[in-house]
Design an enzyme around this catalytic site. Structure first.
Site, PDB file in Angstrom:
ATOM      1  N   ASP A 103     -34.127  70.321 -26.364  1.00 28.28           N
ATOM      2  CA  ASP A 103     -35.185  71.334 -26.181  1.00 28.28           C
ATOM      3  C   ASP A 103     -35.819  71.698 -27.517  1.00 28.28           C
ATOM      4  O   ASP A 103     -35.283  71.417 -28.587  1.00 28.28           O
ATOM      5  CB  ASP A 103     -34.573  72.595 -25.526  1.00 28.28           C
ATOM      6  CG  ASP A 103     -35.645  73.452 -24.852  1.00 28.28           C
ATOM      7  OD1 ASP A 103     -36.836  73.076 -24.894  1.00 28.28           O
ATOM      8  OD2 ASP A 103     -35.289  74.495 -24.297  1.00 28.28           O
ATOM      9  N   HIS A 112     -41.644  69.868 -15.442  1.00 37.79           N
ATOM     10  CA  HIS A 112     -41.686  71.096 -16.257  1.00 37.79           C
ATOM     11  C   HIS A 112     -42.582  70.971 -17.492  1.00 37.79           C
ATOM     12  O   HIS A 112     -43.415  71.844 -17.751  1.00 37.79           O
ATOM     13  CB  HIS A 112     -40.254  71.480 -16.667  1.00 37.79           C
ATOM     14  CG  HIS A 112     -40.177  72.667 -17.562  1.00 37.79           C
ATOM     15  ND1 HIS A 112     -40.603  73.924 -17.186  1.00 37.79           N
ATOM     16  CD2 HIS A 112     -39.719  72.803 -18.854  1.00 37.79           C
ATOM     17  CE1 HIS A 112     -40.414  74.777 -18.180  1.00 37.79           C
ATOM     18  NE2 HIS A 112     -39.883  74.126 -19.208  1.00 37.79           N
TER      19      HIS A 112
END
Ligand code: HEM
Length: 495
Positions: free
Chosen positions: A213, A353
């Site tokens: 991330d 996403h």
């Protein structure tokens, strides 16, 4: 003097360098980018004692010199590098402190002039329904199903980051002392404090579902004082005013002068149901390949990247960890890799996403800029690793997730826009062929009380019109607040 605002989770995400390119710093007149390799972070949400506001100001003035400066972070990092070279294992203790206020906090301090952000002014509790959070009441008035602490008035947030729990604990003790928190003259008290920790071992830098991330942050145009890209990473540049109040590109005019160079912080307390997410992947592998690979591909198509960070637009069928680690290439894509630059979901579902939250060519190629919606994401994981029992049962037994934090100069254009107009909007993105409705962002898309609506198209590249039922949410919001993080000069002058 340049001040460090906070380090990113991604300091640790990228093992190829000492510090991540996108670190958000603040100067007296200018916020800036730089970094600090944090391992843990404490979010201390506080209330100011209404009958002791003058003492709060005095205590705050004592805190301000401790807000870590960029010069200090840089000097510390240089010293650590030197120590390493000379074989000195006595590493410096790295830490960083900052403070931000909710509108309720500002109001209590008598700072009531219009800051130019109505979403901030109303607070996140008032926005919870609009964000799609669940209603605790089965009928009648809406009350979000949040941790009770976030239903209380929160006036501010003190963020302390560091290289170890010991370092952070020392700083917290110091802060408790500065604000006399344990004495008669206390000016604040704790509403809740939450500890975030970078995940251990190989999972360092990966969020709890397992995906790398924090690797696609934009940088701010023209902020070169602190070299942000030691490895020449290809990332988009956005106008400073997308993040910083009053800087070129800030679309809001007539901001009060004390707000200049500050930034709005959207905080979300997000729980992740990891065993349930993993069970879903196992139960719904993409057909036509061995089940384990099919499950892995489904996960990558839900997120838009493989666990390694490699984007599915560039690595459509199989993870490519070399690409995932390549800071030059892993952001060099626009969802147009296939089909003569036409937007399809052959490689990446429209609702994935990363595609929902930064649609790149899906809008830009139709003349719609995406820059106003860019946010600088900060955050850190909380909670333990999944236990063997949880993995076996497929059921979460211990709370874990993401302390999501992002910065922007306008919440309605930033976090709120992404969550409500993109992630929760089943018809977004608008320009696409042969797709009825892309569906919900499978990671964060939500709709108050109806999980049965959570579907998305395009997960199976061979049958893109088939909608997959995502059923229950795997990311559950349990609170949050909107804050404003002022510049140091404002903290010295106005507060
Ligand atoms: C990117 C996970 C919540 C906005 C990513 C990435 C992952 C991820 C794995 C890809 C890595 C990267 O591009 O840096 C999660 C998880 C969440 C969460 C597990 C919740 C627990 C949110 C929320 C928002 C958001 C609440 C905003 C409303 C973004 C954006 C990107 C991103 C803007 C970058 C996309 C790009 O530029 O390509 N997220 N995220 N995320 N996420 Fe999230």
């Amino acid at each position: 003097m340049v001040a460090w605002l906070e380090a990113s989770i991604t300091d640790d995400a990228d093992k190829t360098r000492n510090f991540h390119p996108i670190f958000f710093l603040k100067l007296p007149y200018l916020l800036h980018l730089a970094g600090l390799p944090k391992k843990t972070q404490t979010y201390l949400f506080f209330q100011i004692h209404a009958n002791n506001v003058d003492a709060f100001r005095t205590h705050l003035a004592q805190l301000v010199p401790h807000i870590t400066t960029i010069a200090q972070v840089k000097a510390d990092l240089d010293q650590i590098a030197k120590n390493k070279q000379s074989g000195d294992n006595q590493l410096l203790k790295l830490s960083g402190i900052n403070i931000a206020f909710s509108q309720k906090g500002l109001t209590l301090l008598g700072i009531t002039d219009a800051i130019g952000d109505d979403v901030f002014k109303a607070g996140m509790l008032a926005d919870a329904k609009n964000l799609g959070d669940k209603n605790k009441n089965s009928s009648g008035t809406f009350a979000p199903d949040w941790d009770p602490a976030f239903l209380e008035d929160i006036h501010g947030l003190i963020l302390v980051s560091g290289d170890s729990h010991t370092t952070v604990s020392k700083q917290i003790n110091h802060i408790e002392h500065l604000f006399r928190m344990n004495g008669k003259n206390a000016s604040i008290h704790k509403v809740i404090s939450i500890v975030g920790d970078v995940r251990p071992g190989e999972e360092k830098g990966h969020e709890h579902f397992g995906f790398l991330d924090g690797i696609s942050q934009p940088t701010l145009d023209g902020l070169t004082e602190f070299e942000p890209f030691p490895n020449g990473e290809k990332v988009p540049t956005i106008a400073q005013g997308v993040t910083l109040v009053g800087r070129p590109g800030d679309k809001v005019t007539n901001r009060p002068s004390w707000a200049l160079d500050g930034s709005f912080l959207s905080f979300r307390y997000l729980f992740q149901l990891v065993p349930e997410f993993n069970s879903f992947l196992q139960a719904n592998p993409i057909p036509g390949m061995p089940a384990a690979e099919g499950s892995e591909l489904l996960g990558a198509r839900l997120v838009g990247r493989w666990k390694s960070g490699a984007p599915v637009d560039l690595a459509p069928l199989k993870d490519n960890p070399t690409l995932g680690a390549d800071t030059q290439e892993r952001n060099d894509f626009r969802y147009t890799a296939d089909n003569n630059d036409q937007q399809t979901q052959d490689r990446c579902p429209f609702a994935a996403h990363t595609r929902k939250t930064n649609p790149r060519a899906d809008l830009e190629d139709h003349g719609i800029p995406t820059d106003p919606q860019r946010i600088i994401r900060r955050g850190i994981q909380f909670g333990p690793e999944v236990s063997a029992g949880e993995a076996a049962s497929g059921k979460t037994a211990q709370g874990r997730g993401l302390l999501f934090a992002c910065y922007q100069s306008n919440i309605a254009n930033g976090f709120q826009f992404i969550q409500t107009k993109w992630a929760n909007n089943v018809n977004f993105p608008p320009f696409k062929t042969a797709v009825a409705a892309p569906g919900f962002d499978p990671i964060i898309g939500q709709e108050n009380n109806d999980n049965s609506l959570r579907t998305m198209e395009g997960t199976n590249p061979a049958s893109q019109g088939t909608a997959l039922s995502l059923s229950a949410e795997w990311v559950v919001p349990k609170g949050g607040e909107y804050f404003f993080s002022p510049s140091i000069s404002a903290l010295k002058g106005t507060f």
